[in-house]
Structures are given as C-alpha cells and as structure tokens.
Design a protein around this motif. Structure first.
Motif, PDB file in Angstrom:
ATOM      1  N   GLU A  40      63.634 -55.170 -47.946  1.00 15.77           N
ATOM      2  CA  GLU A  40      64.072 -55.509 -49.308  1.00 15.77           C
ATOM      3  C   GLU A  40      62.918 -55.344 -50.305  1.00 15.77           C
ATOM      4  O   GLU A  40      63.132 -54.920 -51.436  1.00 15.77           O
ATOM      5  CB  GLU A  40      64.620 -56.946 -49.357  1.00 15.77           C
ATOM      6  CG  GLU A  40      65.976 -57.117 -48.672  1.00 15.77           C
ATOM      7  CD  GLU A  40      67.083 -56.279 -49.293  1.00 15.77           C
ATOM      8  OE1 GLU A  40      67.149 -56.173 -50.535  1.00 15.77           O
ATOM      9  OE2 GLU A  40      67.885 -55.693 -48.531  1.00 15.77           O
ATOM     10  N   ILE A  41      61.706 -55.674 -49.864  1.00 16.11           N
ATOM     11  CA  ILE A  41      60.534 -55.535 -50.748  1.00 16.11           C
ATOM     12  C   ILE A  41      60.376 -54.078 -51.196  1.00 16.11           C
ATOM     13  O   ILE A  41      60.091 -53.814 -52.363  1.00 16.11           O
ATOM     14  CB  ILE A  41      59.264 -56.064 -50.030  1.00 16.11           C
ATOM     15  CG1 ILE A  41      59.216 -57.588 -50.182  1.00 16.11           C
ATOM     16  CG2 ILE A  41      57.985 -55.421 -50.590  1.00 16.11           C
ATOM     17  CD1 ILE A  41      58.138 -58.260 -49.392  1.00 16.11           C
ATOM     18  N   ILE A  42      60.605 -53.145 -50.287  1.00 13.71           N
ATOM     19  CA  ILE A  42      60.438 -51.740 -50.693  1.00 13.71           C
ATOM     20  C   ILE A  42      61.628 -51.247 -51.529  1.00 13.71           C
ATOM     21  O   ILE A  42      61.595 -50.151 -52.054  1.00 13.71           O
ATOM     22  CB  ILE A  42      60.127 -50.799 -49.495  1.00 13.71           C
ATOM     23  CG1 ILE A  42      61.246 -50.815 -48.452  1.00 13.71           C
ATOM     24  CG2 ILE A  42      58.818 -51.192 -48.828  1.00 13.71           C
ATOM     25  CD1 ILE A  42      61.034 -49.792 -47.335  1.00 13.71           C
ATOM     26  N   LYS A  43      62.637 -52.140 -51.692  1.00 11.12           N
ATOM     27  CA  LYS A  43      63.720 -51.851 -52.657  1.00 11.12           C
ATOM     28  C   LYS A  43      63.489 -52.605 -53.967  1.00 11.12           C
ATOM     29  O   LYS A  43      64.309 -52.563 -54.874  1.00 11.12           O
ATOM     30  CB  LYS A  43      65.073 -52.294 -52.089  1.00 11.12           C
ATOM     31  CG  LYS A  43      65.593 -51.444 -50.960  1.00 11.12           C
ATOM     32  CD  LYS A  43      67.026 -51.892 -50.629  1.00 11.12           C
ATOM     33  CE  LYS A  43      67.270 -51.937 -49.140  1.00 11.12           C
ATOM     34  NZ  LYS A  43      68.442 -52.792 -48.819  1.00 11.12           N
ATOM     35  N   GLY A  44      62.406 -53.400 -54.038  1.00  7.76           N
ATOM     36  CA  GLY A  44      62.084 -54.079 -55.295  1.00  7.76           C
ATOM     37  C   GLY A  44      62.158 -55.591 -55.254  1.00  7.76           C
ATOM     38  O   GLY A  44      61.865 -56.253 -56.249  1.00  7.76           O
ATOM     39  N   TYR A  45      62.549 -56.175 -54.106  1.00 10.07           N
ATOM     40  CA  TYR A  45      62.645 -57.629 -53.994  1.00 10.07           C
ATOM     41  C   TYR A  45      61.289 -58.275 -54.275  1.00 10.07           C
ATOM     42  O   TYR A  45      60.264 -57.835 -53.765  1.00 10.07           O
ATOM     43  CB  TYR A  45      63.140 -57.986 -52.590  1.00 10.07           C
ATOM     44  CG  TYR A  45      63.161 -59.453 -52.258  1.00 10.07           C
ATOM     45  CD1 TYR A  45      64.016 -60.319 -52.931  1.00 10.07           C
ATOM     46  CD2 TYR A  45      62.350 -59.972 -51.263  1.00 10.07           C
ATOM     47  CE1 TYR A  45      64.042 -61.667 -52.620  1.00 10.07           C
ATOM     48  CE2 TYR A  45      62.365 -61.319 -50.936  1.00 10.07           C
ATOM     49  CZ  TYR A  45      63.225 -62.162 -51.621  1.00 10.07           C
ATOM     50  OH  TYR A  45      63.246 -63.499 -51.297  1.00 10.07           O
ATOM     51  N   MET A  46      61.257 -59.314 -55.114  1.00 12.73           N
ATOM     52  CA  MET A  46      60.071 -60.083 -55.487  1.00 12.73           C
ATOM     53  C   MET A  46      59.073 -59.284 -56.321  1.00 12.73           C
ATOM     54  O   MET A  46      57.993 -59.790 -56.637  1.00 12.73           O
ATOM     55  CB  MET A  46      59.327 -60.636 -54.248  1.00 12.73           C
ATOM     56  CG  MET A  46      60.103 -61.584 -53.376  1.00 12.73           C
ATOM     57  SD  MET A  46      60.531 -63.151 -54.178  1.00 12.73           S
ATOM     58  CE  MET A  46      58.949 -63.994 -54.204  1.00 12.73           C
ATOM     59  N   ASN A  47      59.404 -58.037 -56.686  1.00 16.75           N
ATOM     60  CA  ASN A  47      58.469 -57.180 -57.437  1.00 16.75           C
ATOM     61  C   ASN A  47      57.093 -57.107 -56.787  1.00 16.75           C
ATOM     62  O   ASN A  47      56.071 -57.028 -57.477  1.00 16.75           O
ATOM     63  CB  ASN A  47      58.295 -57.699 -58.876  1.00 16.75           C
ATOM     64  CG  ASN A  47      59.498 -57.338 -59.709  1.00 16.75           C
ATOM     65  OD1 ASN A  47      60.044 -56.229 -59.565  1.00 16.75           O
ATOM     66  ND2 ASN A  47      59.934 -58.249 -60.548  1.00 16.75           N
ATOM     67  N   PHE A  48      57.062 -57.163 -55.467  1.00 16.32           N
ATOM     68  CA  PHE A  48      55.778 -57.192 -54.774  1.00 16.32           C
ATOM     69  C   PHE A  48      55.115 -55.818 -54.760  1.00 16.32           C
ATOM     70  O   PHE A  48      55.766 -54.810 -54.522  1.00 16.32           O
ATOM     71  CB  PHE A  48      55.983 -57.677 -53.328  1.00 16.32           C
ATOM     72  CG  PHE A  48      54.730 -57.703 -52.510  1.00 16.32           C
ATOM     73  CD1 PHE A  48      53.848 -58.769 -52.609  1.00 16.32           C
ATOM     74  CD2 PHE A  48      54.414 -56.657 -51.652  1.00 16.32           C
ATOM     75  CE1 PHE A  48      52.681 -58.788 -51.859  1.00 16.32           C
ATOM     76  CE2 PHE A  48      53.247 -56.676 -50.897  1.00 16.32           C
ATOM     77  CZ  PHE A  48      52.380 -57.750 -51.007  1.00 16.32           C
ATOM     78  N   LYS A  49      53.813 -55.810 -55.043  1.00 19.17           N
ATOM     79  CA  LYS A  49      53.000 -54.595 -54.903  1.00 19.17           C
ATOM     80  C   LYS A  49      51.783 -54.951 -54.066  1.00 19.17           C
ATOM     81  O   LYS A  49      51.151 -55.993 -54.301  1.00 19.17           O
ATOM     82  CB  LYS A  49      52.504 -54.097 -56.271  1.00 19.17           C
ATOM     83  CG  LYS A  49      53.616 -53.772 -57.270  1.00 19.17           C
ATOM     84  CD  LYS A  49      53.982 -52.304 -57.206  1.00 19.17           C
ATOM     85  CE  LYS A  49      54.983 -51.912 -58.274  1.00 19.17           C
ATOM     86  NZ  LYS A  49      56.277 -52.604 -58.200  1.00 19.17           N
ATOM     87  N   GLY A  50      51.461 -54.123 -53.099  1.00 18.68           N
ATOM     88  CA  GLY A  50      50.303 -54.400 -52.246  1.00 18.68           C
ATOM     89  C   GLY A  50      50.641 -54.112 -50.804  1.00 18.68           C
ATOM     90  O   GLY A  50      51.493 -53.258 -50.519  1.00 18.68           O
ATOM     91  N   ILE A  51      49.987 -54.837 -49.886  1.00 18.96           N
ATOM     92  CA  ILE A  51      50.225 -54.630 -48.448  1.00 18.96           C
ATOM     93  C   ILE A  51      51.329 -55.592 -48.007  1.00 18.96           C
ATOM     94  O   ILE A  51      51.145 -56.810 -48.070  1.00 18.96           O
ATOM     95  CB  ILE A  51      48.933 -54.909 -47.632  1.00 18.96           C
ATOM     96  CG1 ILE A  51      47.781 -54.023 -48.152  1.00 18.96           C
ATOM     97  CG2 ILE A  51      49.190 -54.673 -46.149  1.00 18.96           C
ATOM     98  CD1 ILE A  51      46.416 -54.391 -47.570  1.00 18.96           C
TER      99      ILE A  51
END
Ligand SMILES: [Zn+2]
Ligand SMILES: [Zn+2]
Length: 315
Positions: A40-51
């Motif tokens: 989900e993170i790589i779909k934009g969940y939490m707007n996370f950028k990094g490792i």
C-alpha cells in the motif's frame, strides 16, 4: 549500504549507513518480509518516502548495546514517551511517534537499520529466524484478543485468507471458538484448508449466515460493508484492513443494528514470540518464497500476485 528506497518508484540504491542516536542500536538485518502495508505504501499510503519495510529479524551490532550479538525482532512504533497518550498507556498512538518503514523512520529493506533499544526483543534460541520474522504480523493478530473478549461459544467469521487472515485464523483456532475463514479465491481457500483451518469460498456464504464477531482482513475497500452484512445485531466488527483508497460507508446500519466497530493495529511482541516458540502458531506454511536481498524488486513483484502469501527476503 544497499537499500530499497521508495520515492514515487522503488529503487535499489547506495545510501549512508544509519547512525544510532542515544538509546538506539544498529542492527544488521538477517531476514525481512513484505507486508500488505508495504504494497500500500508504494501506492501512496501514508505518503511515505524513504526505505520501507517493518517486519524483520536481525543481529545487534552496536558494541555498546545490552543486546550486542543477539538476534532480535523489534516493535515498530517509536513514541516520545512523555506526552499524554504515552503516559496513559497508549504509546502506539503517540502523536509524535515515528514508525519503522511507515512514518518518518527508515525501515528494514536495507542492510542495516536503527531502532530504540527499548523496542527490541530477543529471539528465543529454538525459534528459526524464518519464523521469528512473523512476530510483528502475529502480534497484530493477537491484538484482537487484547481488545475484545471472545467467548468460546461465539462464532467468528474472518474475511480474507491472506497473510494476516491466516495468522488471525490460527489464533482464533487456539481460542477454541467456532471460526470460518472466507476468501474469494479458490487457491487461498485451498491453502487455508491445507493448514487445517476452517475455510470456505466467499461465494458459498448465504445472506442468512451471521456471526457474533467478524474480522475484516481482506485488504479491500469493500471488506467492511461485506463483513457488516454477516454480523448479528450487537455483534463486533474488527477492522484490520489499511488501504490507500478509503471506503464510503452507510452508517445507518451501524446505528440500527448497534454494531460495535473496533479498529485494530499493532500488538505486543511478547505473546507473539511465546506462541511461535511454543509451536502453537506455525507460520512456515505461509511462506511462498524466499528471495535474496539483491532480488528484492522481484520479491515485490511476486508479492503483488493475488495467490502469494508471505515473501521473505534473506539479507
Ligand atoms: Zn506488517
Ligand atoms: Zn508520546
């Protein structure tokens, strides 16, 4: 060090090795695993950028650490420890927290990671590392039992026979209650049956069939509405799905039927390690494949396939 970095796309990069701050330890990652949250993170969940990455087992290599040389797993939330929520027993909800590979803190899809020492738990000697890496998702499954009381006489429907759904099913089986795990895919139902779990195709579930407790771990926006259709009045719905795309819900049925809705996230590591080391929960059948770290992008590709369960990375 080599690390998988997400910034609109996923790339394997050379990045500086992280430096532990006061109270933190440097950990060399031995195994990590891919969670739905990562997808989900790589779909934009939490707007996370990094490792990204939060499920791991590793060896502490900070010589000054009390855990030096030990294999550890680590709780993923890093709270401030002093705010009102921290002081009132809700550290995982600290508004100033960072969360490993999810919020303001680099995760474990790398050679090394740093975490506060208070987050670390030693892996029991008898526990294979490829099982210990399941501590975090199993802790999330056990969290349900910290939140609600489920009587052995009550029936439970679990929606979604994915990675988390199967762990949750194993924990309900231990509780002794009558549970059924549903999935829309025949392959997933077969895998669940092969693990000795009670599982059925969702299409066989009749409108009249209801449960006292429903657990949504479908990872799909429509999972909530689906589960509510099969909940007895005054029943409890436990929500485990976190997705980038939110769901619009008709709240009237919740009022009319006096449903109780319980959001459920991270849990305690100690009971998870205890169940794993006693062999009461066996995560090994959930492993679809083990990739080497240099092949992590292929591991992500396999993880996205609908019938894939857990993909482990050996670092
Ligand atoms: Zn996870
Ligand atoms: Zn706090």
């Amino acid at each position: 060090m080599k690390a998988l970095v997400f910034d609109e796309t996923l790339k394997l990069k050379d990045v500086p090795r992280p430096k532990p701050k006061n109270g933190e330890a440097l950990i060399r990652i031995l195994f990590s695993s891919i969670c739905n949250t990562d997808l989900e993170i790589i779909k934009g969940y939490m707007n996370f950028k990094g490792i990204p990455g939060h499920e791991f087992v590793g060896e502490v290599i900070s010589k000054s650490s009390a855990f030096f040389g030990k294999n550890v797993v680590g709780e993923i939330n890093c709270p401030c420890g002093i705010c009102y929520l921290c002081q009132t027993g809700r550290k995982t909800h600290c508004p100033y927290r960072s969360t490993l590979g999810i919020l303001d803190r680099d995760g474990v899809f790398a050679e090394y990671v740093v975490l506060p020492e208070e987050n670390l738990r030693i892996v029991p000697d008898n526990l294979p590392l490829s099982s210990a890496v399941f501590t975090e998702p199993l802790a999330a499954a056990i969290e349900i039992f910290e939140q609600i009381q489920i009587k052995p006489s009550q029936n439970v429907f679990i929606f979604g026979a994915g990675k988390l759904g199967l762990l949750i099913s194993q924990v309900f089986r231990l509780n002794g209650c009558v549970y059924t795990t549903f999935d829309i895919q025949e392959g997933k139902v077969k895998q669940a049956l092969n693990q000795g779990l009670n599982a059925r195709l969702l299409s066989t579930l009749k409108a009249t069939e209801k449960a006292e407790v429903c657990v949504d771990c479908t990872g799909h926006p429509s999972g909530i509405s689906q589960a509510l259709l099969h909940l007895f009045p005054r029943g409890k719905l436990v929500l485990k799905t976190t997705i980038a795309k939110p769901e619009i819900l008709d709240l009237n049925q919740i009022v009319i039927n006096e449903f109780e809705i319980i959001g459920s996230r991270c849990g305690l590591f100690e009971p998870a390690l205890s169940l794993l080391s006693q062999g009461l929960v066996n995560p090994q059948p959930l492993i679809t494949a083990i990739f080497s770290f240099k092949d992590i992008l292929n591991a992500f590709e396999l993880s996205k396939q609908p019938e894939t369960l857990k993909v482990l990375i050996q670092h």
